[in-house]
Design a protein around this motif. Structure first.
Motif, mmCIF file in Angstrom:
data_model
loop_
_atom_site.group_PDB
_atom_site.id
_atom_site.type_symbol
_atom_site.label_atom_id
_atom_site.label_comp_id
_atom_site.label_asym_id
_atom_site.label_seq_id
_atom_site.Cartn_x
_atom_site.Cartn_y
_atom_site.Cartn_z
ATOM 1 N N UNK A 94 0.845 -1.202 0.000
ATOM 2 C CA UNK A 94 0.000 0.000 0.000
ATOM 3 C C UNK A 94 0.876 1.246 0.000
ATOM 4 N N UNK A 95 1.916 1.246 0.820
ATOM 5 C CA UNK A 95 2.827 2.402 0.862
ATOM 6 C C UNK A 95 3.535 2.581 -0.481
ATOM 7 N N UNK A 96 3.933 1.476 -1.101
ATOM 8 C CA UNK A 96 4.573 1.563 -2.413
ATOM 9 C C UNK A 96 3.644 2.177 -3.452
ATOM 10 N N UNK A 97 2.387 1.783 -3.425
ATOM 11 C CA UNK A 97 1.400 2.355 -4.338
ATOM 12 C C UNK A 97 1.189 3.831 -4.033
ATOM 13 N N UNK A 98 1.108 4.159 -2.748
ATOM 14 C CA UNK A 98 0.908 5.559 -2.349
ATOM 15 C C UNK A 98 2.071 6.436 -2.813
ATOM 16 N N UNK A 99 3.287 5.905 -2.741
ATOM 17 C CA UNK A 99 4.461 6.663 -3.202
ATOM 18 C C UNK A 99 4.355 6.968 -4.693
ATOM 19 N N UNK A 100 3.850 6.020 -5.455
ATOM 20 C CA UNK A 100 3.707 6.232 -6.897
ATOM 21 C C UNK A 100 2.580 7.220 -7.205
ATOM 22 N N UNK A 101 1.484 7.108 -6.484
ATOM 23 C CA UNK A 101 0.330 7.979 -6.723
ATOM 24 C C UNK A 101 0.581 9.413 -6.246
ATOM 25 N N UNK A 102 1.339 9.535 -5.154
ATOM 26 C CA UNK A 102 1.585 10.838 -4.540
ATOM 27 C C UNK A 102 3.084 11.020 -4.302
ATOM 28 N N UNK A 103 3.847 11.202 -5.367
ATOM 29 C CA UNK A 103 5.303 11.218 -5.246
ATOM 30 C C UNK A 103 5.881 12.368 -4.425
ATOM 31 N N UNK A 104 5.085 13.360 -4.102
ATOM 32 C CA UNK A 104 5.592 14.479 -3.311
ATOM 33 C C UNK A 104 5.329 14.326 -1.816
ATOM 34 N N UNK A 127 18.442 3.247 -0.531
ATOM 35 C CA UNK A 127 18.023 3.889 -1.777
ATOM 36 C C UNK A 127 16.822 4.791 -1.554
ATOM 37 N N UNK A 128 15.824 4.292 -0.820
ATOM 38 C CA UNK A 128 14.624 5.085 -0.551
ATOM 39 C C UNK A 128 14.999 6.341 0.238
ATOM 40 N N UNK A 129 15.836 6.184 1.261
ATOM 41 C CA UNK A 129 16.242 7.338 2.074
ATOM 42 C C UNK A 129 17.032 8.348 1.250
ATOM 43 N N UNK A 130 17.920 7.874 0.412
ATOM 44 C CA UNK A 130 18.703 8.803 -0.427
ATOM 45 C C UNK A 130 17.799 9.538 -1.413
ATOM 46 N N UNK A 131 16.844 8.840 -1.982
ATOM 47 C CA UNK A 131 15.885 9.499 -2.876
ATOM 48 C C UNK A 131 15.050 10.527 -2.124
ATOM 49 N N UNK A 132 14.670 10.186 -0.931
ATOM 50 C CA UNK A 132 13.914 11.114 -0.093
ATOM 51 C C UNK A 132 14.751 12.360 0.205
ATOM 52 N N UNK A 133 16.031 12.162 0.480
ATOM 53 C CA UNK A 133 16.907 13.306 0.769
ATOM 54 C C UNK A 133 17.178 14.151 -0.478
ATOM 55 N N UNK A 134 17.070 13.548 -1.659
ATOM 56 C CA UNK A 134 17.160 14.355 -2.889
ATOM 57 C C UNK A 134 15.944 15.265 -2.995
ATOM 58 N N UNK A 135 14.789 14.751 -2.581
ATOM 59 C CA UNK A 135 13.557 15.545 -2.595
ATOM 60 C C UNK A 135 13.610 16.640 -1.532
ATOM 61 N N UNK A 136 14.111 16.270 -0.363
ATOM 62 C CA UNK A 136 14.133 17.181 0.776
ATOM 63 C C UNK A 136 15.381 16.913 1.610
ATOM 64 N N UNK A 141 14.424 12.439 9.566
ATOM 65 C CA UNK A 141 14.174 11.016 9.819
ATOM 66 C C UNK A 141 14.922 10.124 8.825
ATOM 67 N N UNK A 142 15.150 10.618 7.612
ATOM 68 C CA UNK A 142 15.922 9.839 6.636
ATOM 69 C C UNK A 142 17.381 9.731 7.087
ATOM 70 N N UNK A 143 17.934 10.824 7.608
ATOM 71 C CA UNK A 143 19.306 10.770 8.128
ATOM 72 C C UNK A 143 19.394 9.818 9.313
ATOM 73 N N UNK A 144 18.395 9.859 10.176
ATOM 74 C CA UNK A 144 18.394 8.982 11.346
ATOM 75 C C UNK A 144 18.335 7.523 10.915
ATOM 76 N N UNK A 145 17.485 7.205 9.959
ATOM 77 C CA UNK A 145 17.384 5.823 9.490
ATOM 78 C C UNK A 145 18.678 5.385 8.810
ATOM 79 N N UNK A 146 19.272 6.268 8.019
ATOM 80 C CA UNK A 146 20.567 5.931 7.413
ATOM 81 C C UNK A 146 21.621 5.705 8.501
ATOM 82 N N UNK A 147 21.544 6.499 9.564
ATOM 83 C CA UNK A 147 22.453 6.296 10.697
ATOM 84 C C UNK A 147 22.242 4.948 11.358
ATOM 85 N N UNK A 148 20.989 4.556 11.504
ATOM 86 C CA UNK A 148 20.689 3.247 12.088
ATOM 87 C C UNK A 148 21.255 2.115 11.222
ATOM 88 N N UNK A 149 21.181 2.308 9.922
ATOM 89 C CA UNK A 149 21.723 1.298 9.009
ATOM 90 C C UNK A 149 23.232 1.189 9.195
#
Length: 170
Positions: A94-104, A127-136, A141-149
């Motif tokens: 569902x989240x994957x579909x939502x990302x495609x329908x509402x990419x912003x 990859x998802x976090x890096x793409x998110x950081x390209x957007x914003x 939270x993307x930096x935090x998740x990348x840190x956790x990784x």
């Protein structure tokens, strides 16, 4: 007060302002909008009470009644319902579909990233976090998740840098 562009961007990333509203092709009567909003809130309450079958039925009816509109909140409802039912794979779909329908809408990306991280899909999460950081680039939270990784991979120094970046932004 008037919002600055930065204020609007931050509120949009949190889901408080919709970046998709200008794309609507269907005008709803405000009274119908209130009825729809009440139905959505009711389904969230039913999910919260653990009445999943009833919530699923009401959500199905809601989607059929409003098939001409496509709102992010519909995906939020489905995501919550499937999570509570323990249907993690379906919630992720569902989240994957939502990302495609509402990419912003950034919240769909970060929710998706956290879910696939929990499944151990490290490279895909990065990859998802890096793409998110390209957007914003300010999405902490993307930096935090990348840190956790990085921490999970035993790379403490890079993890600290990512956590520090998130802290500096906040």
């Amino acid at each position: 007060r008037n919002l600055t562009a930065e204020d609007k961007k931050h509120l949009t990333s949190l889901g408080y302002i919709s970046s998709f509203s200008e794309k609507s092709t269907v005008n709803k009567d405000p009274k119908d909008g209130i009825i729809l909003d009440n139905k959505i809130k009711r389904i969230f309450r039913i999910i919260g009470k653990g009445h999943f079958d009833k919530a699923e039925l009401e959500l199905s009816n809601l989607l059929q009644e409003n098939s001409e509109i496509n709102m992010p909140i519909f995906y939020d409802l489905q995501h919550q319902l499937y999570l509570k039912q323990g249907k993690i794979d379906t919630a992720i779909q569902v989240l994957g579909t939502a990302m495609k329908k509402f990419p912003k809408i950034e919240r769909f990306y970060i929710l998706y990233a956290f879910k696939i991280f929990d499944r151990g899909e490290i490279q895909k999460t990065q990859t998802v976090c890096r793409n998110l950081l390209k957007m914003n680039p300010q999405f902490t939270r993307a930096y935090i998740l990348l840190g956790q990784i990085e921490e999970k991979l035993g790379k403490i120094d890079p993890a600290i840098l990512l956590y520090k970046k998130a802290l500096d932004i906040e």
